[in-house]
Design a protein around this motif. Sequence first.
Motif, PDB file in Angstrom:
ATOM      1  N   SER A  30       7.727   3.858 -13.423  1.00 22.42           N
ATOM      2  CA  SER A  30       7.871   4.142 -14.860  1.00 22.42           C
ATOM      3  C   SER A  30       8.666   3.061 -15.583  1.00 22.42           C
ATOM      4  CB  SER A  30       8.545   5.495 -15.059  1.00 22.42           C
ATOM      5  OG  SER A  30       9.870   5.465 -14.552  1.00 22.42           O
ATOM      6  N   ILE A  31       9.175   2.088 -14.853  1.00 23.02           N
ATOM      7  CA  ILE A  31       9.950   1.001 -15.482  1.00 23.02           C
ATOM      8  C   ILE A  31       9.033   0.212 -16.419  1.00 23.02           C
ATOM      9  CG2 ILE A  31      11.248  -1.102 -15.044  1.00 23.02           C
ATOM     10  CD1 ILE A  31      12.081   0.116 -12.366  1.00 23.02           C
ATOM     11  N   SER A  32       9.496  -0.011 -17.605  1.00 22.37           N
ATOM     12  CA  SER A  32       8.684  -0.698 -18.627  1.00 22.37           C
ATOM     13  C   SER A  32       9.038  -2.186 -18.661  1.00 22.37           C
ATOM     14  CB  SER A  32       8.910  -0.055 -19.999  1.00 22.37           C
ATOM     15  OG  SER A  32       8.571   1.310 -19.983  1.00 22.37           O
ATOM     16  N   ASP A  33       8.731  -2.887 -17.595  1.00 22.36           N
ATOM     17  CA  ASP A  33       9.017  -4.328 -17.563  1.00 22.36           C
ATOM     18  C   ASP A  33       7.742  -5.160 -17.741  1.00 22.36           C
ATOM     19  OD1 ASP A  33       7.942  -3.562 -15.174  1.00 22.36           O
ATOM     20  OD2 ASP A  33       9.343  -4.675 -13.917  1.00 22.36           O
ATOM     21  N   PHE A  34       6.649  -4.531 -18.122  1.00 18.84           N
ATOM     22  CA  PHE A  34       5.431  -5.254 -18.490  1.00 18.84           C
ATOM     23  C   PHE A  34       5.320  -5.240 -20.018  1.00 18.84           C
ATOM     24  CE2 PHE A  34       2.689  -5.989 -14.692  1.00 18.84           C
ATOM     25  CZ  PHE A  34       3.592  -5.574 -13.745  1.00 18.84           C
ATOM     26  N   GLU A  35       4.629  -6.241 -20.539  1.00 18.60           N
ATOM     27  CA  GLU A  35       4.444  -6.318 -21.979  1.00 18.60           C
ATOM     28  C   GLU A  35       2.967  -6.395 -22.321  1.00 18.60           C
ATOM     29  OE1 GLU A  35       6.583  -9.458 -23.808  1.00 18.60           O
ATOM     30  OE2 GLU A  35       8.571  -8.569 -23.486  1.00 18.60           O
ATOM     31  N   VAL A  36       2.579  -5.654 -23.336  1.00 19.94           N
ATOM     32  CA  VAL A  36       1.217  -5.712 -23.875  1.00 19.94           C
ATOM     33  C   VAL A  36       1.344  -5.857 -25.386  1.00 19.94           C
ATOM     34  CG1 VAL A  36      -0.978  -4.513 -24.163  1.00 19.94           C
ATOM     35  CG2 VAL A  36       0.282  -4.306 -22.008  1.00 19.94           C
TER      36      VAL A  36
ATOM     37  N   GLU B  64       4.899   0.650 -19.318  1.00 21.08           N
ATOM     38  CA  GLU B  64       5.209   1.059 -17.947  1.00 21.08           C
ATOM     39  C   GLU B  64       4.294   0.344 -16.946  1.00 21.08           C
ATOM     40  OE1 GLU B  64       4.850   5.231 -17.591  1.00 21.08           O
ATOM     41  OE2 GLU B  64       6.756   5.685 -18.604  1.00 21.08           O
ATOM     42  N   ARG B  65       4.817   0.124 -15.764  1.00 23.08           N
ATOM     43  CA  ARG B  65       4.028  -0.513 -14.706  1.00 23.08           C
ATOM     44  C   ARG B  65       2.753   0.277 -14.404  1.00 23.08           C
ATOM     45  NH1 ARG B  65       8.994  -1.680 -10.390  1.00 23.08           N
ATOM     46  NH2 ARG B  65      10.006  -3.365 -11.582  1.00 23.08           N
ATOM     47  N   LEU B  66       2.898   1.581 -14.290  1.00 24.72           N
ATOM     48  CA  LEU B  66       1.741   2.400 -13.931  1.00 24.72           C
ATOM     49  C   LEU B  66       0.663   2.336 -15.012  1.00 24.72           C
ATOM     50  CD1 LEU B  66       0.447   4.350 -11.955  1.00 24.72           C
ATOM     51  CD2 LEU B  66       1.562   6.239 -13.160  1.00 24.72           C
ATOM     52  N   ALA B  67       1.062   2.283 -16.274  1.00 24.62           N
ATOM     53  CA  ALA B  67       0.071   2.246 -17.353  1.00 24.62           C
ATOM     54  C   ALA B  67      -0.753   0.964 -17.300  1.00 24.62           C
ATOM     55  CB  ALA B  67       0.774   2.385 -18.703  1.00 24.62           C
ATOM     56  N   VAL B  68      -0.085  -0.165 -17.064  1.00 22.75           N
ATOM     57  CA  VAL B  68      -0.806  -1.439 -16.959  1.00 22.75           C
ATOM     58  C   VAL B  68      -1.731  -1.421 -15.748  1.00 22.75           C
ATOM     59  CG1 VAL B  68      -0.549  -3.924 -16.633  1.00 22.75           C
ATOM     60  CG2 VAL B  68       1.028  -2.694 -18.129  1.00 22.75           C
ATOM     61  N   LEU B  69      -1.207  -0.892 -14.654  1.00 24.09           N
ATOM     62  CA  LEU B  69      -2.018  -0.825 -13.439  1.00 24.09           C
ATOM     63  C   LEU B  69      -3.260   0.046 -13.651  1.00 24.09           C
ATOM     64  CD1 LEU B  69      -2.256  -1.522 -10.435  1.00 24.09           C
ATOM     65  CD2 LEU B  69      -0.933   0.548  -9.944  1.00 24.09           C
TER      66      LEU B  69
ATOM     67  N   ASP C 217       4.322  -9.745 -11.572  1.00 28.58           N
ATOM     68  CA  ASP C 217       5.423  -9.260 -12.402  1.00 28.58           C
ATOM     69  C   ASP C 217       5.078  -9.271 -13.890  1.00 28.58           C
ATOM     70  OD1 ASP C 217       5.338 -11.944 -12.745  1.00 28.58           O
ATOM     71  OD2 ASP C 217       7.399 -12.352 -12.129  1.00 28.58           O
ATOM     72  N   ASN C 218       3.816  -9.530 -14.196  1.00 28.03           N
ATOM     73  CA  ASN C 218       3.384  -9.408 -15.587  1.00 28.03           C
ATOM     74  C   ASN C 218       1.896  -9.057 -15.605  1.00 28.03           C
ATOM     75  OD1 ASN C 218       1.726 -12.002 -15.794  1.00 28.03           O
ATOM     76  ND2 ASN C 218       3.745 -12.816 -15.193  1.00 28.03           N
ATOM     77  N   ARG C 219       1.419  -8.701 -16.771  1.00 26.43           N
ATOM     78  CA  ARG C 219       0.051  -8.200 -16.878  1.00 26.43           C
ATOM     79  C   ARG C 219      -0.982  -9.263 -16.502  1.00 26.43           C
ATOM     80  NH1 ARG C 219      -4.314  -7.326 -20.204  1.00 26.43           N
ATOM     81  NH2 ARG C 219      -5.066  -5.172 -20.268  1.00 26.43           N
ATOM     82  N   LYS C 220      -0.764 -10.483 -16.924  1.00 24.02           N
ATOM     83  CA  LYS C 220      -1.718 -11.542 -16.630  1.00 24.02           C
ATOM     84  C   LYS C 220      -1.813 -11.809 -15.127  1.00 24.02           C
ATOM     85  CE  LYS C 220      -2.896 -16.294 -17.874  1.00 24.02           C
ATOM     86  NZ  LYS C 220      -2.480 -17.487 -18.666  1.00 24.02           N
ATOM     87  N   ALA C 221      -0.646 -11.809 -14.477  1.00 25.86           N
ATOM     88  CA  ALA C 221      -0.641 -12.039 -13.028  1.00 25.86           C
ATOM     89  C   ALA C 221      -1.343 -10.901 -12.294  1.00 25.86           C
ATOM     90  CB  ALA C 221       0.801 -12.183 -12.538  1.00 25.86           C
ATOM     91  N   LEU C 222      -1.120  -9.674 -12.743  1.00 25.24           N
ATOM     92  CA  LEU C 222      -1.773  -8.532 -12.106  1.00 25.24           C
ATOM     93  C   LEU C 222      -3.290  -8.584 -12.310  1.00 25.24           C
ATOM     94  CD1 LEU C 222      -1.556  -5.911 -10.569  1.00 25.24           C
ATOM     95  CD2 LEU C 222      -1.074  -4.729 -12.732  1.00 25.24           C
ATOM     96  N   GLN C 223      -3.698  -9.012 -13.491  1.00 26.02           N
ATOM     97  CA  GLN C 223      -5.128  -9.146 -13.753  1.00 26.02           C
ATOM     98  C   GLN C 223      -5.750 -10.203 -12.848  1.00 26.02           C
ATOM     99  OE1 GLN C 223      -5.975  -9.974 -17.856  1.00 26.02           O
ATOM    100  NE2 GLN C 223      -8.159  -9.560 -17.643  1.00 26.02           N
ATOM    101  N   GLN C 224      -5.053 -11.288 -12.622  1.00 26.16           N
ATOM    102  CA  GLN C 224      -5.540 -12.342 -11.743  1.00 26.16           C
ATOM    103  C   GLN C 224      -5.620 -11.867 -10.292  1.00 26.16           C
ATOM    104  OE1 GLN C 224      -6.804 -15.321 -12.563  1.00 26.16           O
ATOM    105  NE2 GLN C 224      -7.275 -15.544 -10.386  1.00 26.16           N
TER     106      GLN C 224
END
Length: 329
Positions: A108-114, A120-125, A273-280
Amino acid sequence: MLTLAQPGWLALLPLVAVLALVFWRRRASTGATHDTAQVSLLHPNLDQLAHSEAAAPTNSRLVPGLDLLALSCLVVALAQPQWLGNWIPETPQGREIMLLVDTSKSMSISDFEVHGQPVERLAVLQDLVTRFVTGRQGDRFGLIAFGSSAGTLVPPTFDRELVNSMLRRMQIGIAGDDTALGDAIGLALKQLHQQQRLRPALILFTDGDSTAGDMTPTEAVALARHMAVSIYTVQIGGDLFAAGRPTTATIQVSEPGLAQIAALTGGHYYQADNRKALQQVISDIGQLEKTVVRPARRREVQEWYLLPLLLAGALLSISRLYQLRRMAT
């Protein structure tokens, strides 16, 4: 390309031709007899007889001709003419992929940005994995949520809409606040079907090491190696407590971490550790676990049997109407 689905019915066309030949020969014979009778017969009502024969519909050549054409059209309709169009691409042959998603409280930590807003991490995931599932035709996906325990939300299925729906409904803490990595991997392995052409794969999304569960990561990895299943591990977010923690050299680690789990099973370890990296990361896993494109075996088919069938009906209708008109006059 025009073709016939049942060309054997065309063998009846010679029979139609024979019927036509018999009709025309009979017609010619009747005409000759009629001419001879006009020379020798002296009938008292000869004028009325001639008028009656002229009015009889059976003496017309048009009606039998229309009937024979209608019969020919029916034979063609039985042969089922078809128009073959373009080839239809086959669904690619995929593999079974189990998605293991950490729903512990730390997700639930909100360390991602959109768009500049913390998320939250889970929301981006959930957003990125949903797109991954949608784009993978031919794969069977399963979904497992884990925290202090692990639970199967969706067993392996081709229903990607169901998987995405359950993925979007995931909430923080539904399986507890700890991280039972071993239980999640063991449960995922239990869901897989054996004897597949393409090896199955596990994708593990978590932000921490194993802290709970009945099965240890060591036991789970041993089972995965025995089943020849690759495990891709994705470390979500940064370690917020790394600054105050002793270095790994001073910690006696008894269980394999995410990097070791991936290395021991033939998978890959990622850190996002960020949305772009997770997408990659998700895109990279998709490239590594490709589907098999199968050659097209079917074509688009347009049935044309209705055209000769309607034509036969029209010819028969015209024939019957013509007969009724002759009888009326």
